[in-house]
Write a protein that holds these residues in place. Structure first.
Motif, PDB file in Angstrom:
ATOM      1  N   THR A   3      -1.998  26.660 -29.071  1.00 19.03           N
ATOM      2  CA  THR A   3      -2.996  24.709 -28.742  1.00 19.03           C
ATOM      3  C   THR A   3      -3.783  25.420 -27.459  1.00 19.03           C
ATOM      4  N   LEU A   4      -5.241  25.061 -27.145  1.00 19.95           N
ATOM      5  CA  LEU A   4      -5.549  25.515 -25.704  1.00 19.95           C
ATOM      6  C   LEU A   4      -6.271  24.616 -25.372  1.00 19.95           C
ATOM      7  N   CYS A   5      -5.744  23.987 -23.465  1.00 22.95           N
ATOM      8  CA  CYS A   5      -5.802  22.872 -23.173  1.00 22.95           C
ATOM      9  C   CYS A   5      -6.856  23.747 -22.299  1.00 22.95           C
ATOM     10  N   ALA A   6      -7.939  22.727 -22.584  1.00 23.97           N
ATOM     11  CA  ALA A   6      -9.514  23.514 -21.788  1.00 23.97           C
ATOM     12  C   ALA A   6     -10.851  21.997 -21.749  1.00 23.97           C
ATOM     13  N   SER A   7     -11.395  23.232 -20.975  1.00 20.38           N
ATOM     14  CA  SER A   7     -12.731  21.324 -20.620  1.00 20.38           C
ATOM     15  C   SER A   7     -13.769  22.525 -20.390  1.00 20.38           C
ATOM     16  N   TYR A  26      -5.433  28.539 -34.138  1.00 20.35           N
ATOM     17  CA  TYR A  26      -5.729  27.960 -33.099  1.00 20.35           C
ATOM     18  C   TYR A  26      -6.346  26.953 -33.119  1.00 20.35           C
ATOM     19  N   ALA A  27      -6.552  25.177 -32.125  1.00 25.85           N
ATOM     20  CA  ALA A  27      -6.836  24.157 -32.066  1.00 25.85           C
ATOM     21  C   ALA A  27      -7.006  24.489 -30.268  1.00 25.85           C
ATOM     22  N   THR A  57       2.542  27.148 -27.088  1.00 25.77           N
ATOM     23  CA  THR A  57       3.582  27.628 -28.028  1.00 25.77           C
ATOM     24  C   THR A  57       4.263  27.925 -29.081  1.00 25.77           C
ATOM     25  N   ASP A  58       4.712  28.278 -29.690  1.00 20.37           N
ATOM     26  CA  ASP A  58       6.245  28.293 -30.170  1.00 20.37           C
ATOM     27  C   ASP A  58       6.835  28.183 -29.224  1.00 20.37           C
ATOM     28  N   THR A  59       7.013  29.295 -28.027  1.00 24.08           N
ATOM     29  CA  THR A  59       8.027  29.159 -27.358  1.00 24.08           C
ATOM     30  C   THR A  59       7.978  28.684 -26.306  1.00 24.08           C
ATOM     31  N   GLY A  60       7.047  27.801 -25.803  1.00 26.32           N
ATOM     32  CA  GLY A  60       6.796  27.332 -24.564  1.00 26.32           C
ATOM     33  C   GLY A  60       5.177  27.180 -23.873  1.00 26.32           C
ATOM     34  N   VAL A  61       4.627  26.116 -22.750  1.00 22.08           N
ATOM     35  CA  VAL A  61       3.794  26.467 -22.541  1.00 22.08           C
ATOM     36  C   VAL A  61       3.320  27.718 -21.455  1.00 22.08           C
ATOM     37  N   ILE A  62       1.974  27.854 -21.957  1.00 22.35           N
ATOM     38  CA  ILE A  62       1.512  29.121 -21.095  1.00 22.35           C
ATOM     39  C   ILE A  62       0.601  29.001 -20.080  1.00 22.35           C
TER      40      ILE A  62
END
Ligand SMILES: N[C@@H](CCC(=O)N[C@@H](CS)C(=O)NCC(=O)O)C(=O)O
Length: 204
Positions: A3-7, A26-27, A57-62
């Protein structure tokens, strides 16, 4: 699942483009900067830096665009996120240049008030414009030698450059002396991957 947090219009556009290029599952999660979504407690719990992009991601936030791009390159090695023959040192050097030199100048040019400068906002913008010209001169030399940053195929550095032009065009930056940079922008704009990415971003 990613999942991508985006603007819309923000530098998260680069990550959307490369997620599309990777054909990743991805979402997108909208974080509207203009509405201040990035300053809410809910978002700060995801990314304490209060910036987009952030990739869940499944292993954390990048966080940090270069890190997201290198993550995608590692997870989708055949997608052309970076050319197969490029060594990581060169790639990191180029991505760091975009992130640490180019991007802050864009903020200064487009939103000088964000720096907390209350007196001569115009002077901040003028200095940023002159440094941006020197950055585009570097890009211009490179693109005179080959259509894309690393040769004949576009990759993450091209998406980075594309975003800078896309952002600055909207802010009225004068690109008249940068023939190859504009040619590169037009070529990127014609790519079906970029078209798809921009449509998804627009729907945020
Ligand atoms: N170093 C970060 C920069 C991220 C960044 O500055 N994002 C901007 C949007 S282009 C942002 O979230 N700005 C919100 C703010 O600073 O208030 C990266 O490369 O990803």
């Amino acid at each position: 699942m990613l999942t991508l947090c985006a603007s819309s219009g923000a530098c998260s556009q680069i990550s959307i483009i490369m997620l599309e290029k990777a054909q990743a599952n991805y979402a997108l999660r909208a974080v509207h900067l203009a509405k201040g979504d990035h300053k809410t407690a809910e978002y700060l719990a995801v990314n304490p830096k209060g910036k987009v992009p952030a990739l869940l991601t499944d292993t954390g936030v990048i966080t940090e665009t270069p890190a997201i791009l290198l993550f995608l390159h590692a997870h989708y090695p055949d997608a052309g996120i970076l050319p197969a023959d490029i060594n990581n040192v060169e790639a990191v050097s180029d991505l760091a240049w975009f992130a640490s030199f180019f991007h802050p100048l864009i903020t200064r040019y487009c939103k000088p008030d964000l720096l907390g400068v209350t007196t001569d906002v115009g002077a901040v913008k003028d200095v940023a414009a002159s440094q941006l010209k020197s950055a585009y001169q570097t890009a211009e030399k490179r693109l005179k030698a080959s259509p894309y940053w690393y040769g004949y195929d576009w990759s993450a550095t091209d998406a980075y450059l594309f975003w800078t032009v896309n952002r600055l065009k909207r802010a009225g930056f004068d690109f008249s002396e940068f023939e190859y940079v504009i040619q590169h922008y037009q070529q990127m704009l014609a790519s079906p991957v970029i078209k798809r990415a921009l449509l998804k971003e627009k729907a945020l």
